[in-house]
Motif scaffolding. Sequence first.
Motif, PDB file in Angstrom:
ATOM      1  N   ARG A 277       0.833  -1.202   0.000  1.00 30.60           N
ATOM      2  CA  ARG A 277       0.000   0.000   0.000  1.00 30.60           C
ATOM      3  C   ARG A 277       0.864   1.246   0.000  1.00 30.60           C
ATOM      4  O   ARG A 277       2.011   1.235   0.442  1.00 30.60           O
ATOM      5  CB  ARG A 277      -0.967   0.013   1.150  1.00 30.60           C
ATOM      6  CG  ARG A 277      -0.327   0.223   2.487  1.00 30.60           C
ATOM      7  CD  ARG A 277      -1.353   0.251   3.579  1.00 30.60           C
ATOM      8  NE  ARG A 277      -0.635   0.386   4.824  1.00 30.60           N
ATOM      9  CZ  ARG A 277      -1.151   0.766   5.925  1.00 30.60           C
ATOM     10  NH1 ARG A 277      -2.427   1.034   5.970  1.00 30.60           N
ATOM     11  NH2 ARG A 277      -0.436   0.881   7.010  1.00 30.60           N
ATOM     12  N   LEU A 278       0.256   2.311  -0.492  1.00 27.97           N
ATOM     13  CA  LEU A 278       0.855   3.631  -0.488  1.00 27.97           C
ATOM     14  C   LEU A 278      -0.220   4.590   0.005  1.00 27.97           C
ATOM     15  O   LEU A 278      -1.337   4.598  -0.507  1.00 27.97           O
ATOM     16  CB  LEU A 278       1.309   4.032  -1.893  1.00 27.97           C
ATOM     17  CG  LEU A 278       1.816   5.459  -2.062  1.00 27.97           C
ATOM     18  CD1 LEU A 278       3.103   5.678  -1.269  1.00 27.97           C
ATOM     19  CD2 LEU A 278       2.042   5.764  -3.530  1.00 27.97           C
ATOM     20  N   ILE A 279       0.109   5.364   1.023  1.00 23.18           N
ATOM     21  CA  ILE A 279      -0.847   6.312   1.588  1.00 23.18           C
ATOM     22  C   ILE A 279      -0.325   7.719   1.360  1.00 23.18           C
ATOM     23  O   ILE A 279       0.829   8.014   1.664  1.00 23.18           O
ATOM     24  CB  ILE A 279      -1.052   6.081   3.094  1.00 23.18           C
ATOM     25  CG1 ILE A 279      -1.628   4.687   3.339  1.00 23.18           C
ATOM     26  CG2 ILE A 279      -1.954   7.150   3.691  1.00 23.18           C
ATOM     27  CD1 ILE A 279      -1.718   4.313   4.797  1.00 23.18           C
ATOM     28  N   THR A 280      -1.184   8.562   0.832  1.00 26.25           N
ATOM     29  CA  THR A 280      -0.856   9.969   0.639  1.00 26.25           C
ATOM     30  C   THR A 280      -1.889  10.783   1.397  1.00 26.25           C
ATOM     31  O   THR A 280      -3.092  10.569   1.232  1.00 26.25           O
ATOM     32  CB  THR A 280      -0.918  10.343  -0.854  1.00 26.25           C
ATOM     33  OG1 THR A 280      -0.064   9.474  -1.584  1.00 26.25           O
ATOM     34  CG2 THR A 280      -0.519  11.784  -1.073  1.00 26.25           C
ATOM     35  N   ILE A 281      -1.433  11.678   2.247  1.00 22.27           N
ATOM     36  CA  ILE A 281      -2.338  12.589   2.941  1.00 22.27           C
ATOM     37  C   ILE A 281      -1.862  14.000   2.630  1.00 22.27           C
ATOM     38  O   ILE A 281      -0.720  14.345   2.911  1.00 22.27           O
ATOM     39  CB  ILE A 281      -2.335  12.369   4.464  1.00 22.27           C
ATOM     40  CG1 ILE A 281      -2.706  10.928   4.816  1.00 22.27           C
ATOM     41  CG2 ILE A 281      -3.293  13.338   5.141  1.00 22.27           C
ATOM     42  CD1 ILE A 281      -2.604  10.620   6.300  1.00 22.27           C
ATOM     43  N   GLU A 282      -2.733  14.766   2.022  1.00 20.11           N
ATOM     44  CA  GLU A 282      -2.422  16.162   1.725  1.00 20.11           C
ATOM     45  C   GLU A 282      -3.437  17.041   2.432  1.00 20.11           C
ATOM     46  O   GLU A 282      -4.591  16.655   2.584  1.00 20.11           O
ATOM     47  CB  GLU A 282      -2.502  16.427   0.218  1.00 20.11           C
ATOM     48  CG  GLU A 282      -1.473  15.672  -0.586  1.00 20.11           C
ATOM     49  CD  GLU A 282      -1.556  15.995  -2.065  1.00 20.11           C
ATOM     50  OE1 GLU A 282      -2.112  17.046  -2.425  1.00 20.11           O
ATOM     51  OE2 GLU A 282      -1.060  15.183  -2.853  1.00 20.11           O
ATOM     52  N   PHE A 283      -3.003  18.207   2.874  1.00 20.37           N
ATOM     53  CA  PHE A 283      -3.904  19.151   3.510  1.00 20.37           C
ATOM     54  C   PHE A 283      -3.926  20.430   2.699  1.00 20.37           C
ATOM     55  O   PHE A 283      -2.898  20.989   2.394  1.00 20.37           O
ATOM     56  CB  PHE A 283      -3.446  19.462   4.941  1.00 20.37           C
ATOM     57  CG  PHE A 283      -3.653  18.310   5.866  1.00 20.37           C
ATOM     58  CD1 PHE A 283      -4.814  18.200   6.600  1.00 20.37           C
ATOM     59  CD2 PHE A 283      -2.692  17.320   5.995  1.00 20.37           C
ATOM     60  CE1 PHE A 283      -5.017  17.135   7.451  1.00 20.37           C
ATOM     61  CE2 PHE A 283      -2.887  16.247   6.847  1.00 20.37           C
ATOM     62  CZ  PHE A 283      -4.049  16.155   7.582  1.00 20.37           C
ATOM     63  N   LYS A 284      -5.126  20.828   2.327  1.00 22.18           N
ATOM     64  CA  LYS A 284      -5.303  22.109   1.647  1.00 22.18           C
ATOM     65  C   LYS A 284      -6.278  22.899   2.492  1.00 22.18           C
ATOM     66  O   LYS A 284      -7.422  22.463   2.674  1.00 22.18           O
ATOM     67  CB  LYS A 284      -5.843  21.899   0.234  1.00 22.18           C
ATOM     68  CG  LYS A 284      -5.984  23.192  -0.519  1.00 22.18           C
ATOM     69  CD  LYS A 284      -6.219  22.947  -1.987  1.00 22.18           C
ATOM     70  CE  LYS A 284      -6.312  24.297  -2.653  1.00 22.18           C
ATOM     71  NZ  LYS A 284      -5.679  24.347  -3.905  1.00 22.18           N
ATOM     72  N   ASP A 285      -5.839  23.998   3.041  1.00 20.45           N
ATOM     73  CA  ASP A 285      -6.668  24.810   3.925  1.00 20.45           C
ATOM     74  C   ASP A 285      -7.219  23.984   5.093  1.00 20.45           C
ATOM     75  O   ASP A 285      -8.371  24.145   5.481  1.00 20.45           O
ATOM     76  CB  ASP A 285      -7.819  25.460   3.154  1.00 20.45           C
ATOM     77  CG  ASP A 285      -7.332  26.355   2.029  1.00 20.45           C
ATOM     78  OD1 ASP A 285      -6.262  26.980   2.206  1.00 20.45           O
ATOM     79  OD2 ASP A 285      -8.000  26.416   0.989  1.00 20.45           O
ATOM     80  N   GLY A 286      -6.415  23.056   5.611  1.00 21.38           N
ATOM     81  CA  GLY A 286      -6.821  22.255   6.760  1.00 21.38           C
ATOM     82  C   GLY A 286      -7.783  21.135   6.442  1.00 21.38           C
ATOM     83  O   GLY A 286      -8.325  20.507   7.335  1.00 21.38           O
ATOM     84  N   LYS A 287      -8.009  20.870   5.157  1.00 19.79           N
ATOM     85  CA  LYS A 287      -8.949  19.825   4.752  1.00 19.79           C
ATOM     86  C   LYS A 287      -8.153  18.640   4.210  1.00 19.79           C
ATOM     87  O   LYS A 287      -7.482  18.758   3.189  1.00 19.79           O
ATOM     88  CB  LYS A 287      -9.904  20.356   3.686  1.00 19.79           C
ATOM     89  CG  LYS A 287     -10.704  21.535   4.176  1.00 19.79           C
ATOM     90  CD  LYS A 287     -11.384  22.253   3.032  1.00 19.79           C
ATOM     91  CE  LYS A 287     -11.969  23.536   3.557  1.00 19.79           C
ATOM     92  NZ  LYS A 287     -11.871  24.620   2.623  1.00 19.79           N
ATOM     93  N   PRO A 288      -8.231  17.492   4.888  1.00 21.73           N
ATOM     94  CA  PRO A 288      -7.422  16.371   4.420  1.00 21.73           C
ATOM     95  C   PRO A 288      -7.964  15.730   3.139  1.00 21.73           C
ATOM     96  O   PRO A 288      -9.157  15.554   2.974  1.00 21.73           O
ATOM     97  CB  PRO A 288      -7.477  15.378   5.581  1.00 21.73           C
ATOM     98  CG  PRO A 288      -8.706  15.734   6.334  1.00 21.73           C
ATOM     99  CD  PRO A 288      -8.952  17.195   6.113  1.00 21.73           C
TER     100      PRO A 288
END
Length: 176
Positions: A3-14
């Motif tokens: 598995r590969l997990i990517t978590i990005e936050f844009k304006d505090g929204k995951p």
Amino acid sequence: KERLITIEFKDGKPLVIVTAKYEGVTPQMWGWYQDGLVENVTKIDKANEMKLLEDNGDTRVVHQRIITPTLVSNRSHIMTMWSEPNFDGKSLYLATSVGNEELEKKYAKNLGKDVVSIAHLTYTEVEACEGGIKIVFVLHIDVAGSLPDFVKTKIGQAQAEGCDKIIEFIRKNYKA
């Protein structure tokens, strides 16, 4: 398990993206989970309640409520869900609360005093592969309201673990 997990936050929204391969699970098994989604969600996580509001054949409307620690308000949203199962190819399972303003008015009593969150998109693509399934699991949920950044980060991390929890639930509970 790959598995590969990517978590990005844009304006505090995951925005959570999980791509994974799971051995010993079939597209039909995932379809079984999706068919019972409303009941299964709470069995996996007691703090995540889901109630079926409408079943229109091609779409379902659900109220999802996330029970939060006592220091912050619970979160709720009304989602429209649909799927395109194809157990010999790629199956798609999608949901959104975007555009559900009329449904939010109609089911306002379900939302109560909760903060109304926005499920921009939940997207799951399931495909058979040798020995199991490949999954692309995307969640973009704005929990809304004011929360400290560390809480939003914890929420994003918990969302990233959701796919593994679903697989574990399927393995324990699926009966062919």
